[in-house]
Scaffold this active site. Structure first.
Site, PDB file in Angstrom:
ATOM      1  N   PRO A 261     -25.651   3.746 -20.206  1.00  0.00           N
ATOM      2  CA  PRO A 261     -26.771   3.873 -19.282  1.00  0.00           C
ATOM      3  C   PRO A 261     -26.107   4.324 -17.988  1.00  0.00           C
ATOM      4  CG  PRO A 261     -26.377   1.760 -19.556  1.00  0.00           C
ATOM      5  CD  PRO A 261     -25.531   2.153 -20.662  1.00  0.00           C
ATOM      6  N   ASP A 437     -20.996   3.112 -16.141  1.00  0.00           N
ATOM      7  CA  ASP A 437     -21.654   2.427 -17.381  1.00  0.00           C
ATOM      8  C   ASP A 437     -22.509   1.112 -16.671  1.00  0.00           C
ATOM      9  OD1 ASP A 437     -22.596   1.159 -19.628  1.00  0.00           O
ATOM     10  OD2 ASP A 437     -20.943   1.702 -20.734  1.00  0.00           O
ATOM     11  N   HIS A 438     -23.641   1.105 -16.745  1.00  0.00           N
ATOM     12  CA  HIS A 438     -24.431  -0.044 -16.202  1.00  0.00           C
ATOM     13  C   HIS A 438     -24.471  -1.064 -16.948  1.00  0.00           C
ATOM     14  CE1 HIS A 438     -26.342  -1.854 -12.789  1.00  0.00           C
ATOM     15  NE2 HIS A 438     -27.309  -1.180 -12.634  1.00  0.00           N
ATOM     16  N   ARG A 439     -23.787  -1.126 -18.392  1.00  0.00           N
ATOM     17  CA  ARG A 439     -23.601  -2.404 -19.102  1.00  0.00           C
ATOM     18  C   ARG A 439     -22.418  -3.148 -18.806  1.00  0.00           C
ATOM     19  NH1 ARG A 439     -22.985   0.560 -24.739  1.00  0.00           N
ATOM     20  NH2 ARG A 439     -21.810   1.577 -23.520  1.00  0.00           N
ATOM     21  N   VAL A 441     -20.535  -2.241 -15.737  1.00  0.00           N
ATOM     22  CA  VAL A 441     -20.659  -2.321 -13.864  1.00  0.00           C
ATOM     23  C   VAL A 441     -21.886  -2.601 -13.143  1.00  0.00           C
ATOM     24  CG1 VAL A 441     -19.535  -0.876 -11.964  1.00  0.00           C
ATOM     25  CG2 VAL A 441     -18.548  -0.763 -14.252  1.00  0.00           C
TER      26      VAL A 441
END
Length: 467
Positions: A261, A437-439, A441
């Site tokens: 994501p 990567d929002h998983r 960061v």
């Protein structure tokens, strides 16, 4: 076909530098292949005479299949089989074996298959899989078109053949240019890219006229005439096979875009002081002979900011359901080459001084431009910088390099009106874009890291105080 890079399962044969009957020596380059990551020249590990080429140029071959056999016996092998029906071709195999898979030859002569060693007694071979390449292999090898060797690991060029570097050979093949007809202008009679473009101008104009040659991705791996880009009769369309680097890049980008994501943040700031420091460093005796540009200091700023925000340098291990924090930075630099976009990286960039980082960047860029980047140089990256500013672009939303948690896009540096010390003045201004990567960061970490990079470049003395 050896495994020339981790995780690669196949490669395309771009060019044979030898033909049946040619004498070869240990370490001599016999062919150039293109994997999904780079073009690689393959040396032969034997002294002997080429017995047979199992696959023609332009064929994609699985790793482990036999591509060439070499006679290493005491007697000299003939230039061509004495009786085609009497000597069968060595067969491709699916995986490396301990002994060669050629039929037994008369005493004193035995073809050896690259990577398989010599067999003392084996006279049998595996059943052969049918393939599209069989018709070409069934017939006796045709007289080769003029090919272009360069110095082959100290063995020198082949007499009577034009001289050119591998990227130039590939360009000539893509444009359908016979190098034997090209007038060389390079040192010692070497054919240059410009020579090839001049020779191709009458026929290649519809393909390259819309984009500058230096920036246009060359048709990737159109090695054999049957597989060359097909131009329609009215020259309104060009079809380019999707293979090699471009195919691998497309698959990686699709996988990254729909797996991780993405979130992108932007920051615009005054980079004037960094630009002044660049000019000062150019005349510094400790940087003499080194390339100093804004990218060098941006890269150093990224390394310092990563040290202050170590969680930005991580990877998501889906199989193990773990976040992998990396205590080293292999800094990737996205490079546009005629073969397509590649991202070689500087190993352990976090431990390099500014002069060392400058040398590493220069070597990385020079190697990429020459088409010599190895698969190993593109593996193991942890963070990437892409410089879209060199094209005059202000910013973008970069896609993550697979396996990394963040990528920084550097925009064009422009003179703009800016409030400086309470007054509007012309200042050097740029925009950075950070995709992550929002998983791994979250918004806080991504914002802190991006703000730190900008703060360092606004006040480059922080390269010292924060380091």
């Amino acid at each position: 076909m050896p495994d020339v890079g981790e995780g690669l399962t196949e490669a395309e044969i771009l060019k044979w530098y030898v033909q049946p009957g040619d004498t070869v020596t240990d370490g001599q380059v016999v062919c150039e292949v293109e994997t999904a990551k780079a073009a690689v020249e393959l040396p032969i590990p034997f002294d002997g005479t080429v017995h047979e080429l199992l696959f023609p140029e332009g064929t994609t071959v699985d790793v482990g299949q036999v591509i060439i056999s070499v006679n290493v016996g005491g007697g000299a092998a003939p230039a061509a089989p004495e009786a085609p029906a009497a000597v069968e071709a060595p067969q491709p195999v699916a995986a490396p074996v301990a002994a060669p898979v050629a039929e037994a030859e008369p005493e004193g002569r035995q073809p050896v298959l690259v990577g398989y060693g010599v067999s003392a007694s084996s006279t049998k071979r595996r059943a052969r899989k049918a393939s599209a390449a069989e018709p070409a292999q069934a017939a006796a090898p045709a007289a080769p078109a003029p090919v272009v060797p360069e110095q082959l690991n100290g063995h020198g060029p082949v007499a009577g053949r034009p001289l050119a570097k591998p990227p130039v050979r590939k360009l000539a093949k893509d444009l359908g240019v016979d190098l034997a007809t090209v007038t060389p202008t390079g040192p010692d009679g070497v054919i240059t890219r410009d020579d090839v473009h001049r020779a191709a101008a009458p026929v290649a104009a519809p393909v390259v006229e819309s984009v500058p040659v230096a920036e246009a991705p060359a048709p990737v791996a159109a090695a054999a005439p049957a597989q060359a880009p097909a131009v329609s009769s009215d020259a309104r369309e060009t079809r380019i096979p999707i293979k090699g680097v471009r195919k691998a890049t497309a698959a990686a980008m699709v996988g990254s875009a729909f797996t991780a994501p993405h979130v992108t943040e932007f920051i615009t700031f005054d980079i004037t002081r960094t630009m002044k420091l660049v000019e000062e460093l150019k005349s510094d005796k400790d940087m003499a002979g080194l390339r100093v540009n804004p990218l060098l200091l941006i890269a150093k700023a990224v390394l310092v900011a990563a040290k202050r925000n170590p969680d930005i340098n991580a990877a998501w291990d889906e199989a193990a359901q773990e976040i992998v924090l990396k205590h080293y930075v292999n800094l990737g630099i996205a490079a546009a080459t005629p073969r397509g976009l590649i991202v070689p990286n500087i190993k352990d960039a976090h431990a390099q001084t500014l002069p060392e980082l400058s040398r590493s960047l220069s070597e990385l860029v020079a190697t990429a431009r020459e088409g010599k980047t190895t698969p190993a140089a593109m593996q193991g990256g942890t963070f990437t910088i892409t410089n879209v500013g060199v094209f005059g672009v202000d910013t973008g939303t970069p896609i993550l390099n697979p396996g990394e948690s963040a990528i920084l896009a550097v925009g064009a540096i422009k003179l703009q009106p800016w409030v400086h010390k309470g007054k509007v003045k012309p200042r050097q201004v740029t925009t950075l874009a950070l995709s992550f990567d929002h998983r791994l960061v979250d918004g806080e970490l991504g914002s802190k890291f991006l703000a730190d990079v900008a703060a360092i470049l606004e006040e480059p003395k922080r390269l010292i105080t924060w380091a």
